[in-house]
Scaffold this active site. Structure first.
Site, PDB file in Angstrom:
ATOM      1  N   CYS A 136       0.838  -1.211   0.000  1.00 31.45           N
ATOM      2  CA  CYS A 136       0.000   0.000   0.000  1.00 31.45           C
ATOM      3  C   CYS A 136       0.869   1.255   0.000  1.00 31.45           C
ATOM      4  O   CYS A 136       0.371   2.344  -0.253  1.00 31.45           O
ATOM      5  CB  CYS A 136      -0.859   0.096   1.261  1.00 31.45           C
ATOM      6  SG  CYS A 136      -2.059  -1.189   1.480  1.00 31.45           S
ATOM      7  N   LYS A 301     -11.212  -9.295  -6.020  1.00 31.87           N
ATOM      8  CA  LYS A 301     -10.327  -8.157  -6.258  1.00 31.87           C
ATOM      9  C   LYS A 301      -9.379  -8.506  -7.413  1.00 31.87           C
ATOM     10  O   LYS A 301      -8.937  -9.644  -7.502  1.00 31.87           O
ATOM     11  CB  LYS A 301      -9.524  -7.946  -4.963  1.00 31.87           C
ATOM     12  CG  LYS A 301      -8.684  -6.730  -4.983  1.00 31.87           C
ATOM     13  CD  LYS A 301      -7.880  -6.599  -3.702  1.00 31.87           C
ATOM     14  CE  LYS A 301      -6.750  -5.621  -4.012  1.00 31.87           C
ATOM     15  NZ  LYS A 301      -5.793  -5.451  -2.982  1.00 31.87           N
ATOM     16  N   LYS A 304      -2.469  -9.414  -9.192  1.00 35.32           N
ATOM     17  CA  LYS A 304      -1.443 -10.196  -9.868  1.00 35.32           C
ATOM     18  C   LYS A 304      -1.484 -11.631  -9.337  1.00 35.32           C
ATOM     19  O   LYS A 304      -1.474 -12.591 -10.094  1.00 35.32           O
ATOM     20  CB  LYS A 304      -0.093  -9.564  -9.549  1.00 35.32           C
ATOM     21  CG  LYS A 304       1.023  -9.991 -10.460  1.00 35.32           C
ATOM     22  CD  LYS A 304       2.280  -9.252 -10.020  1.00 35.32           C
ATOM     23  CE  LYS A 304       3.419  -9.493 -10.987  1.00 35.32           C
ATOM     24  NZ  LYS A 304       4.605  -8.729 -10.627  1.00 35.32           N
TER      25      LYS A 304
END
Ligand code: MSP
Length: 504
Positions: A136, A301, A304
């Protein structure tokens, strides 16, 4: 007061700058396409627009990804930054500046901004001890974690103890709150404004503006053992890209009109930290911040690790660029969250584009070719059609001004459906067979509807707007309505817009 009056015809629109740790997916494309639609539409209205997007390239997250890829950070950023630029260009986005935070002018001007903060006394040296999620790129308090994990990435944050410079948010929070309450900083949609105002009630802690342990960044002025905290540096892109130091006249012209389009995940940085930093540096906060919702893919969500990130280039290959822009912006209302199922794209493509706009346009042009020798007939637009057009122009403008993209496109589809209704009712082929005097009037109505759609379609689907404009001999980006078309004008053939797809 409308926003147009408020901005005086000058507009600055930005998107978030995206981390280059990975390649772009449709979430990134979403924000940039939305900004492009507004930029295009404002330019059509004659506004002087500056549209900026770009990439966020410093910090621990990008440095770690570069290391994993076995590359030097700068080489890694060059490669991935270029992927973002190329995807946005392939999506037909008309940005005036694609800023990279490793651009020399950004780095140089960001240092000046930090120096201003230092001079203002808003920054002090301290020690940070706490939790940090590199994914984040932000600090967390214990109570913000979910079972000890980062609530977003579900990984344990790192425990960090290091020397940091802190920004005295406490000195500016009240003023930022006042400006939000007075709508001097306008936050939209309203739920997001409430959310931000709620944050003030919980109290605002000072925050770090530097990192000691992160080497991939801009050296902190006066303390080269530190780098500028990636988030603080990233926010500054909005001013450095305009020429905060390098081109003061340009900065002063566009900055007061700034509209930041962002995802709802980065609300606090944009609505609290950024205005406070600007106030401390002696600049005005942004005028408007609009936070849109998030895509999930089949309920999950996009990430990757899940391998479910949808690549915009693959979508372009399947549907064509204009359809991708359309499909992304119509999945759900702009401020809300929504789930994307790729199967639904085929259905929507066929319903709205192939059978809706595309079919209506080709029917109208074909009928003029068949029943009017390919020329605009002598006729008058009926009162009913004119009323519909006036109403739909107004609704379209209001929807776009409020960033209701899906609603604006609904207006376009409804107008095409109104035209289809005329065709079903009047059956121009029968009027032609019976040499009915109503035929020219009916064709005039249909041409007026089609012509009115061109300038509305162009911001969303620029290529389609151009094709239609070319067939009708009008300007895809004219400011005022271009109907009725002059009688006698020969139409040009319309290249197929949206070939039907076999539903998968
Ligand atoms: N680099 C920071 C932003 C700095 S802005 C000064 C960052 N980058 S990011 O690569 O994570 O991109 C964040 C933005 O991308 C979101 O705010 C949003 O605009 C967009 N999106 C990323 N994933 C998305 C979805 N799944 N759905 C919709 N938009 C998404 O945070």
């Amino acid at each position: 007061m409308t926003n147009k009056e408020a901005s005086g015809g000058v507009r600055y629109i930005t998107t978030p700058i995206y981390y280059v740790n990975d390649k772009p997916h449709i979430g990134h494309a979403y924000s940039t396409i939305a900004a492009d639609v507004l930029a295009h539409w404002w330019r059509q209205q004659g506004d002087d627009v500056y549209f900026q997007t770009g990439t966020d390239e410093h910090g621990a997250k990008v440095a770690e990804s570069a290391e994993k890829a076995g590359k030097e950070p700068k080489a890694f950023c060059d490669e991935n930054g270029e992927k973002f630029r190329a995807v946005f260009a392939a999506l037909g986005c008309s940005f005036d500046r694609f800023i990279r935070t490793t651009d020399a002018d950004h780095e140089r001007q960001a240092v000046v901004f930090v120096e201003k903060l230092l001079k203002s006394g808003a920054v002090y040296e301290g020690e940070y001890e706490g939790l940090y999620c590199t994914q984040c790129e932000r600090f967390y308090t214990e109570k913000e974690l979910l079972n000890g994990l980062c609530p977003d990435h579900r990984i344990p944050p790192q425990h960090i103890k290091e020397k940091n410079f802190f920004f005295k948010l406490s000195d500016y929070a009240k003023e930022v709150q006042r400006r939000i309450e007075a709508n001097e900083i306008e936050i939209l949609p309203t739920e997001r404004r409430e959310e931000v105002l709620g944050l003030f009630k919980q109290g605002m802690d000072d925050f770090s503006v530097s990192r000691e342990k992160v080497k991939w960044g801009i050296p902190f002025p006066g303390s080269p053992d530190q780098t500028v905290y990636v988030w603080v540096e990233a926010l500054m892109n909005y001013v450095t890209g305009l020429g905060y130091v390098d081109d003061r006249p340009r900065f002063e012209k566009y900055w007061p009109t700034a509209v930041h389009l962002i995802g709802k995940d980065i609300l606090k940085f944009h609505c609290v930290y950024w205005p406070a930093l600007l106030l401390a540096a002696g600049e005005a906060p942004p005028k408007r911040i609009f936070a849109h919702g998030f895509f999930t893919v089949n309920g999950q969500k996009m990430s990757k690790s899940l391998g479910n990130a949808i690549d915009p280039l693959a979508l372009i290959e399947t549907y064509g660029v204009d359809a991708v822009r359309y499909l992304l912006l119509t999945q759900f209302p702009f401020g809300s969250d929504g789930d994307v199922k790729q199967e639904a794209f085929d259905e929507k493509y066929n319903a709205d584009l192939a059978n809706g706009i595309g079919n209506f346009a080709s029917r109208v042009v074909t009928m003029v070719q068949k029943f009017s020798g390919g020329e605009v007939p002598v006729g008058e637009v009926s009162v009913e059609t004119q009323k519909m057009l006036n109403r739909s122009q107004g609704e379209f403008s209001r929807a776009l001004e409020n960033l209701q993209f899906d609603r604006a496109l609904r207006v376009v589809l409804d107008a095409a459906a109104f035209g289809d209704g005329i065709i079903e009712k009047e059956k121009p082929w029968e009027l032609a067979k019976n040499k009915d005097a109503r035929l020219p009037g009916v064709l005039t109505d249909l041409l007026a509807i089609l012509a009115s759609l061109v300038a509305q379609i162009a911001p969303f689907m620029p290529g389609t707007g151009e094709k239609l404009a070319d067939a009708l001999g009008i300007d895809a980006n004219a400011r005022t309505g271009q109907w009725p078309l002059p009688a006698g004008r020969a139409l040009r053939p319309l290249t197929p817009l949206f070939p039907r797809r076999q539903a998968s």
